[in-house]
Enzyme design. Structure first.
Site, short mmCIF file in Angstrom:
data_model
loop_
_atom_site.label_atom_id
_atom_site.label_comp_id
_atom_site.label_asym_id
_atom_site.label_seq_id
_atom_site.Cartn_x
_atom_site.Cartn_y
_atom_site.Cartn_z
CE LYS A 45 -7.14 1.79 3.50
NZ LYS A 45 -5.90 2.16 4.20
CB CYS A 85 -4.65 -1.61 4.09
SG CYS A 85 -3.86 -1.69 5.73
CD GLU A 129 -2.57 1.15 2.72
OE1 GLU A 129 -3.57 1.89 2.81
OE2 GLU A 129 -2.20 0.38 3.64
#
Length: 552
Positions: free
Chosen positions: A113, A149, A45
């Protein structure tokens, strides 16, 4: 349809803001992936910018440079394997935390994300916009889904990817260490595997960034939650992982399972790694500290020797008339056991000069904590002079117990650039010293064996700022203090919770009072290694001016 799929996993240590340096690391891994016949090379990430960037990523020149660097990497490696790399992305006025899929010279897909963490050390809701739920990307005839994540800590992103055709999940992370974090990761990732029925590869970065330490430990889970491989914690490494497709779909081929150290080793490694990277990434090759003969400065000196090598650590004893002979002997013994430089700089003459200078103004008053603090601040002045003269960063040595209740002198022993034991309670300092005496690892640059004499560990702690002084004169005994602090700070509990746990209300109220009135000191204190979810700085943010007290 291919029956075998190879991924090259880059568990690396990027540097925040070093876009060119991070791109250079990526190029090396891309060539390694090409040589290994990888179908896909995967980075973590926000790899191109380093992580956690905080507000830096909002600066237009910065995120534009990061996006351009990813596009340049894609173009340079048009004839190599496809790759995915974390970095920012702009659409209209929205800024996203994105995972860029590059193939054939271009960025052809971006996973944005969706779940933005807004707790502990993370403020992503403040910085990024939430991306929509999206689908997988195709590598040849294989469809890969990448929850970014935090997206893998919740079910909806992984379920959407599975429903839209993903055949396995590749999760890029910037997940920082805290004690027990790996079990938390396992539990969340097993849940995603059970819910989707898909294999999952969890890829995490390593390295220190300010107070945070990213501990790697990347792993793969097959359907049912079976562990397929586990990469080392804290070590930068590159692994080639294969998946095979059978009648029931893809499975990760079994690989090595790295040893998982216990909490004592992981905490110590985190403190060593954070100091090593803090110095390395800010340009300091050497450090110094005041070595008092006490346990806190002894463990900090040991961490520094293990992080940078004993030859790069200066230990300075600054005795006054209150310094005991035992402290003089113990400080020298620690420095000699570690192999560090040891300097002896008495403060009596300087203290006398300051006392005489202030005498006309202090006339008619009685000696009190003011005179004690002059000693501490004089030591801070002398240590900072050495730091300035020789370009060595000064380390502070206050443990979490002292930082919590303000048992330290601001502009004195709190002076310095970094504190590796800032999140380590005093009771854990004792045990951590015993652990280090009994253990040595190849990532430690200091010597093997007992480097902290038993007397340093076993003697009653004292600041030695007045005759016969002991810490217990001013504070509850450390087992009591630390247990109360654990309730009030780490568990965010109340005074009533402390009483229910068996502690006196008087002690709990006293500790609560000291905790609140010391906020201004912590606001000005050096950063230090984060070991828990309630470290002082980003994990726990309280106002300095605060009249509230728990009266329940």
């Amino acid at each position: 349809m291919a029956d075998r799929f190879r991924i090259t996993l880059a568990q690396l240590n990027p540097v925040v803001g070093d876009i060119e340096g991070n791109a250079a690391k990526a190029r090396e891994v891309l060539e390694a992936g090409r040589a290994a016949g990888a179908d896909l090379v995967a980075f973590t990430e926000m790899f191109i910018t380093g992580y956690n960037t905080q507000d830096l990523v909002e600066k237009p020149a910065f995120h534009q440079a990061a996006i351009a660097a990813i596009e340049a990497l894609a173009e340079e490696h048009a004839d190599g394997p496809a790759f995915v790399i974390g970095g920012p992305w702009i659409e209209g006025a929205s800024l996203y935390n994105a995972y860029h899929f590059c193939r054939g010279g271009k960025v052809v897909h971006r996973s944005l994300k969706h779940n933005l963490p807004n707790e502990t050390v993370f403020d992503e809701v403040r910085v990024f916009d939430s991306g929509p739920l999206g689908g997988p990307y195709a590598v040849g005839n294989t469809r890969v889904g990448s929850p970014v994540c935090e997206d893998a800590w919740h079910p909806e992103v992984a379920e959407t990817l599975e429903e839209s055709g993903a055949e396995f999940l590749l999760v890029p992370n910037g997940s920082p260490y805290y004690r027990g974090k790996m079990d938390t990761r396992f539990n969340h990732m097993v849940a995603r595997v059970v819910e989707t029925g898909l294999p999952l590869i969890y890829l995490n970065m390593v390295g220190g960034q300010d107070d945070q330490v990213f501990d790697g430990g990347s792993f793969g889970l097959n359907p049912g939650g079976e562990m397929a491989f586990h990469m080392p914690v804290f070590d930068a490494c590159v692994e080639h992982v294969d998946l095979e497709r059978g009648e029931t779909g893809w499975r990760i081929c079994p690989g090595e399972r790295a040893h998982m150290p216990d909490d004592w080793e992981q905490d110590y490694r985190a403190m060593v790694q954070s100091l090593r990277d803090y110095c390395g990434k800010t340009g300091f090759g050497k450090v110094l500290l005041g070595l008092s003969g006490g346990i806190d400065s002894a463990i900090v000196a040991t961490i520094a020797a293990d992080a940078l090598g004993p030859e790069n650590v200066r230990c300075v004893m600054l005795p006054s008339e209150y310094t005991s002979e035992h402290s003089l002997e113990d400080a020298r013994a620690v420095a000699e056991a570690l192999g560090c430089r040891y300097d002896f700089v008495p403060i009596s003459a300087g203290r006398q000069a300051i006392t005489e200078t202030l005498a006309p103004l202090f006339e008619g008053t009685k000696p009190d904590v003011t005179e004690e603090n002059i000693q501490s601040r004089l030591r801070g002045l002398l240590l900072m002079a050495l730091s300035n003269k020789f370009g060595e960063m000064l380390l502070t040595t206050g443990n979490k117990s002292e930082v919590a209740v303000g048992y330290a002198t601001i502009y004195g022993d709190m002076a310095g650039g970094y504190n590796p034991i800032k999140d380590l309670y005093k009771t854990r300092v004792f045990e951590q010293c015993r652990w280090r005496n009994a253990n040595h690892r190849d990532w430690m640059m200091g010597p093997e064996g007992e480097v902290i004499p038993d007397r340093v560990i076993s003697k009653p702690p004292s600041a030695e700022l007045r005759a016969d002084q002991k810490d217990s004169d001013s504070l509850p005994d450390y087992p009591v203090l630390d247990a109360i602090l654990n309730i009030l700070v780490d568990l965010d509990g109340s005074v009533a919770d402390c009483v229910a746990a068996g502690f006196s209300r008087e002690d709990a109220k006293r500790v609560e009072h000291l905790l609140f009135i010391s906020e201004y000191k912590r606001f000005q204190s050096a950063p230090g290694t984060r070991l828990t979810k309630r470290a002082f700085w980003l994990d726990r943010r309280y106002p300095i001016v605060n009249r509230w007290r728990d009266e329940a």
